[in-house]
Design an enzyme around this catalytic site. Sequence first.
Site, PDB file in Angstrom:
ATOM      1  N   TYR A  67      17.147 -11.315  17.157  1.00  0.00           N
ATOM      2  CA  TYR A  67      16.273 -11.730  16.050  1.00  0.00           C
ATOM      3  C   TYR A  67      16.333 -13.233  15.820  1.00  0.00           C
ATOM      4  O   TYR A  67      15.342 -13.857  15.440  1.00  0.00           O
ATOM      5  CB  TYR A  67      16.590 -10.924  14.774  1.00  0.00           C
ATOM      6  CG  TYR A  67      15.864  -9.599  14.807  1.00  0.00           C
ATOM      7  CD1 TYR A  67      14.550  -9.499  14.376  1.00  0.00           C
ATOM      8  CD2 TYR A  67      16.463  -8.470  15.354  1.00  0.00           C
ATOM      9  CE1 TYR A  67      13.856  -8.312  14.461  1.00  0.00           C
ATOM     10  CE2 TYR A  67      15.771  -7.270  15.442  1.00  0.00           C
ATOM     11  CZ  TYR A  67      14.470  -7.200  14.993  1.00  0.00           C
ATOM     12  OH  TYR A  67      13.771  -6.040  15.094  1.00  0.00           O
ATOM     13  N   GLN A 101       1.110  -5.469  11.021  1.00  0.00           N
ATOM     14  CA  GLN A 101       2.384  -4.959  11.526  1.00  0.00           C
ATOM     15  C   GLN A 101       3.263  -6.123  11.981  1.00  0.00           C
ATOM     16  O   GLN A 101       4.399  -5.927  12.366  1.00  0.00           O
ATOM     17  CB  GLN A 101       2.138  -4.041  12.729  1.00  0.00           C
ATOM     18  CG  GLN A 101       1.276  -2.845  12.420  1.00  0.00           C
ATOM     19  CD  GLN A 101       0.780  -2.193  13.700  1.00  0.00           C
ATOM     20  OE1 GLN A 101       1.439  -1.329  14.265  1.00  0.00           O
ATOM     21  NE2 GLN A 101      -0.374  -2.610  14.173  1.00  0.00           N
ATOM     22  N   ASN A 102       2.690  -7.324  11.950  1.00  0.00           N
ATOM     23  CA  ASN A 102       3.420  -8.471  12.494  1.00  0.00           C
ATOM     24  C   ASN A 102       4.445  -9.005  11.503  1.00  0.00           C
ATOM     25  O   ASN A 102       4.223  -8.986  10.294  1.00  0.00           O
ATOM     26  CB  ASN A 102       2.435  -9.582  12.870  1.00  0.00           C
ATOM     27  CG  ASN A 102       1.455  -9.127  13.936  1.00  0.00           C
ATOM     28  OD1 ASN A 102       1.693  -8.121  14.590  1.00  0.00           O
ATOM     29  ND2 ASN A 102       0.365  -9.837  14.096  1.00  0.00           N
ATOM     30  N   ASP A 104       5.615 -12.152  11.979  1.00  0.00           N
ATOM     31  CA  ASP A 104       5.662 -13.576  12.333  1.00  0.00           C
ATOM     32  C   ASP A 104       5.221 -14.525  11.220  1.00  0.00           C
ATOM     33  O   ASP A 104       5.306 -15.755  11.373  1.00  0.00           O
ATOM     34  CB  ASP A 104       4.830 -13.823  13.600  1.00  0.00           C
ATOM     35  CG  ASP A 104       3.373 -13.374  13.462  1.00  0.00           C
ATOM     36  OD1 ASP A 104       2.838 -13.369  12.339  1.00  0.00           O
ATOM     37  OD2 ASP A 104       2.768 -13.027  14.510  1.00  0.00           O
ATOM     38  N   HIS A 130       5.715  -4.252   8.305  1.00  0.00           N
ATOM     39  CA  HIS A 130       6.994  -4.209   9.023  1.00  0.00           C
ATOM     40  C   HIS A 130       7.944  -5.319   8.600  1.00  0.00           C
ATOM     41  O   HIS A 130       8.916  -5.600   9.291  1.00  0.00           O
ATOM     42  CB  HIS A 130       6.755  -4.251  10.542  1.00  0.00           C
ATOM     43  CG  HIS A 130       6.098  -3.004  11.059  1.00  0.00           C
ATOM     44  ND1 HIS A 130       5.645  -2.869  12.360  1.00  0.00           N
ATOM     45  CD2 HIS A 130       5.829  -1.823  10.459  1.00  0.00           C
ATOM     46  CE1 HIS A 130       5.110  -1.666  12.522  1.00  0.00           C
ATOM     47  NE2 HIS A 130       5.206  -1.017  11.383  1.00  0.00           N
ATOM     48  N   CYS A 141      23.527  -4.421  -0.969  1.00  0.00           N
ATOM     49  CA  CYS A 141      22.902  -4.575  -2.295  1.00  0.00           C
ATOM     50  C   CYS A 141      21.447  -5.011  -2.125  1.00  0.00           C
ATOM     51  O   CYS A 141      20.922  -5.035  -1.023  1.00  0.00           O
ATOM     52  CB  CYS A 141      23.705  -5.547  -3.166  1.00  0.00           C
ATOM     53  SG  CYS A 141      23.510  -7.292  -2.728  1.00  0.00           S
ATOM     54  N   THR A 203      -3.883  -4.440  18.203  1.00  0.00           N
ATOM     55  CA  THR A 203      -2.754  -3.502  18.182  1.00  0.00           C
ATOM     56  C   THR A 203      -2.965  -2.408  19.217  1.00  0.00           C
ATOM     57  O   THR A 203      -4.093  -1.978  19.449  1.00  0.00           O
ATOM     58  CB  THR A 203      -2.513  -2.881  16.787  1.00  0.00           C
ATOM     59  OG1 THR A 203      -1.442  -1.938  16.877  1.00  0.00           O
ATOM     60  CG2 THR A 203      -3.738  -2.195  16.226  1.00  0.00           C
ATOM     61  N   SER A 204      -1.855  -1.979  19.822  1.00  0.00           N
ATOM     62  CA  SER A 204      -1.943  -0.908  20.822  1.00  0.00           C
ATOM     63  C   SER A 204      -2.154   0.445  20.150  1.00  0.00           C
ATOM     64  O   SER A 204      -2.436   1.428  20.824  1.00  0.00           O
ATOM     65  CB  SER A 204      -0.675  -0.885  21.679  1.00  0.00           C
ATOM     66  OG  SER A 204       0.454  -0.739  20.845  1.00  0.00           O
ATOM     67  N   ASN A 228     -10.047  -5.940  20.725  1.00  0.00           N
ATOM     68  CA  ASN A 228      -8.896  -5.858  21.633  1.00  0.00           C
ATOM     69  C   ASN A 228      -9.433  -6.038  23.051  1.00  0.00           C
ATOM     70  O   ASN A 228     -10.456  -5.464  23.381  1.00  0.00           O
ATOM     71  CB  ASN A 228      -8.223  -4.469  21.495  1.00  0.00           C
ATOM     72  CG  ASN A 228      -6.830  -4.418  22.103  1.00  0.00           C
ATOM     73  OD1 ASN A 228      -6.619  -4.834  23.234  1.00  0.00           O
ATOM     74  ND2 ASN A 228      -5.875  -3.917  21.337  1.00  0.00           N
TER      75      ASN A 228
HETATM   76  P1  OAD Z   1       1.660  -4.203  21.071  1.00  0.00           P
HETATM   77  O1  OAD Z   1       2.373  -5.218  21.881  1.00  0.00           O
HETATM   78  O2  OAD Z   1       2.034  -2.777  21.229  1.00  0.00           O
HETATM   79  O3  OAD Z   1       0.104  -4.293  21.362  1.00  0.00           O
HETATM   80  C1  OAD Z   1      -0.556  -5.532  21.402  1.00  0.00           C
HETATM   81  C2  OAD Z   1      -2.047  -5.261  21.549  1.00  0.00           C
HETATM   82  O4  OAD Z   1      -2.725  -6.504  21.493  1.00  0.00           O
HETATM   83  C3  OAD Z   1      -2.433  -4.607  22.884  1.00  0.00           C
HETATM   84  O5  OAD Z   1      -3.322  -3.517  22.640  1.00  0.00           O
HETATM   85  C4  OAD Z   1      -3.149  -5.730  23.632  1.00  0.00           C
HETATM   86  O6  OAD Z   1      -4.215  -5.237  24.478  1.00  0.00           O
HETATM   87  C5  OAD Z   1      -3.698  -6.565  22.506  1.00  0.00           C
HETATM   88  N1  OAD Z   1      -3.889  -7.973  22.826  1.00  0.00           N
HETATM   89  C6  OAD Z   1      -3.216  -8.734  23.731  1.00  0.00           C
HETATM   90  N2  OAD Z   1      -3.675  -9.997  23.712  1.00  0.00           N
HETATM   91  C7  OAD Z   1      -4.653 -10.040  22.760  1.00  0.00           C
HETATM   92  C8  OAD Z   1      -5.508 -11.066  22.252  1.00  0.00           C
HETATM   93  N3  OAD Z   1      -5.451 -12.316  22.732  1.00  0.00           N
HETATM   94  N4  OAD Z   1      -6.404 -10.732  21.284  1.00  0.00           N
HETATM   95  C9  OAD Z   1      -6.477  -9.473  20.803  1.00  0.00           C
HETATM   96  N5  OAD Z   1      -5.683  -8.480  21.237  1.00  0.00           N
HETATM   97  C10 OAD Z   1      -4.790  -8.752  22.207  1.00  0.00           C
HETATM   98  O7  OAD Z   1       1.802  -4.667  19.551  1.00  0.00           O
HETATM   99  P2  OAD Z   1       1.580  -3.826  18.217  1.00  0.00           P
HETATM  100  O8  OAD Z   1       0.485  -2.838  18.365  1.00  0.00           O
HETATM  101  O9  OAD Z   1       1.475  -4.814  17.123  1.00  0.00           O
HETATM  102  O10 OAD Z   1       7.263  -2.639  15.641  1.00  0.00           O
HETATM  103  O11 OAD Z   1       2.955  -3.065  18.104  1.00  0.00           O
HETATM  104  C11 OAD Z   1       3.167  -2.260  16.996  1.00  0.00           C
HETATM  105  C12 OAD Z   1       4.617  -2.264  16.612  1.00  0.00           C
HETATM  106  O12 OAD Z   1       5.395  -1.878  17.746  1.00  0.00           O
HETATM  107  C13 OAD Z   1       5.170  -3.635  16.262  1.00  0.00           C
HETATM  108  O13 OAD Z   1       4.998  -3.958  14.906  1.00  0.00           O
HETATM  109  C14 OAD Z   1       6.609  -3.499  16.599  1.00  0.00           C
HETATM  110  C15 OAD Z   1       6.415  -2.871  17.955  1.00  0.00           C
HETATM  111  O14 OAD Z   1       7.481  -2.325  18.569  1.00  0.00           O
HETATM  112  C16 OAD Z   1       8.577  -2.745  15.425  1.00  0.00           C
HETATM  113  O15 OAD Z   1       9.283  -3.589  15.927  1.00  0.00           O
HETATM  114  C17 OAD Z   1       9.109  -1.716  14.465  1.00  0.00           C
END
Ligand code: OAD
Length: 255
Positions: A67, A101-102, A104, A130, A141, A203-204, A228
């Site tokens: 982290y 979900q980010n 950052d 998240h 605490c 998001t995936s 996406n």
């Molecule tokens: P992922 O890494 O699973 O998915 C990223 C998505 O962004 C994919 O579908 C890509 O096709 C798409 N992508 C890539 N480049 C892009 C761009 N330039 N513009 C638009 N889309 C693009 O990330 P998340 O779906 O956010 O949780 O993952 C969900 C959660 O799983 C995260 O919050 C995290 C992760 O493990 C925890 O850590 C609990």
Amino acid sequence: MTESLAEARALLRTARTIVVLTGAGISAESGVPTFRGIDGLWKSFRAEDLATLEAFERDPRLVWEWYSWRRERIAACAPNAAHLALARFALTRGGVRIITQNVDGLHAEAARIAAGADVDAAQAMPLELHGSLFRDRCTSCAFHQDNRSGVDHTSLAALPRCERCGALLRPDVVWFGERLFPGDMEEAFEWAGRADVCLIIGTSGLVHPAASLGSATRDRGGAVIELNPEETPLTRSARVALRGRAAEIAPALLG
Ligand code: OAD
């Protein structure tokens, strides 16, 4: 389902309430690594070793090392054109809720930049489902603190401790298997369940409950717009699927 930018723009124009769900893809062009995909973090690291409570209890030093590395790397990143277009969109029209979900912090940063000194940024501030990479919280605490700096993870003894009770601090993020922060899920589904449009960016769609927000909008008769470069499990429920990179398409969609 279409891939029409014009249709997506028309849906947004006529919507009263819009919920926007974002994932790691919206920050990809800011230099923030995504989780899945060719260069995704989960290709080189195992989530179960780094992003679960069990992992932290087993080896807090290792989890903090990871982290701390992400914190330092992402602290150097800036919002891109997609974050900024979205922040401006939320500020200039009411009824928009950004849910991410980010961890950052880039939506909040974009909101501050877009609002400038004279406008209240609140309307564009995201619900961070998240948590935040830039906050520590106590494992015992209720103490928590903002923290943008790296952490000394050279030994167990060096790890950061709570200034109130002395227990270990942890990153204030939601790990796999953990519940979302109290009230966040209710708020997210309350918005999605009355939204005319759910816009899903980068998001995936594999991690729930966030991935179910689009269904809540669809179930009440609203439309899902996906942005996406790739097809996802959410594509089949989308009215419009825009294929491309967020920083390129979001300004055209939201401007
Ligand atoms: P992922 O890494 O699973 O998915 C990223 C998505 O962004 C994919 O579908 C890509 O096709 C798409 N992508 C890539 N480049 C892009 C761009 N330039 N513009 C638009 N889309 C693009 O990330 P998340 O779906 O956010 O949780 O993952 C969900 C959660 O799983 C995260 O919050 C995290 C992760 O493990 C925890 O850590 C609990």
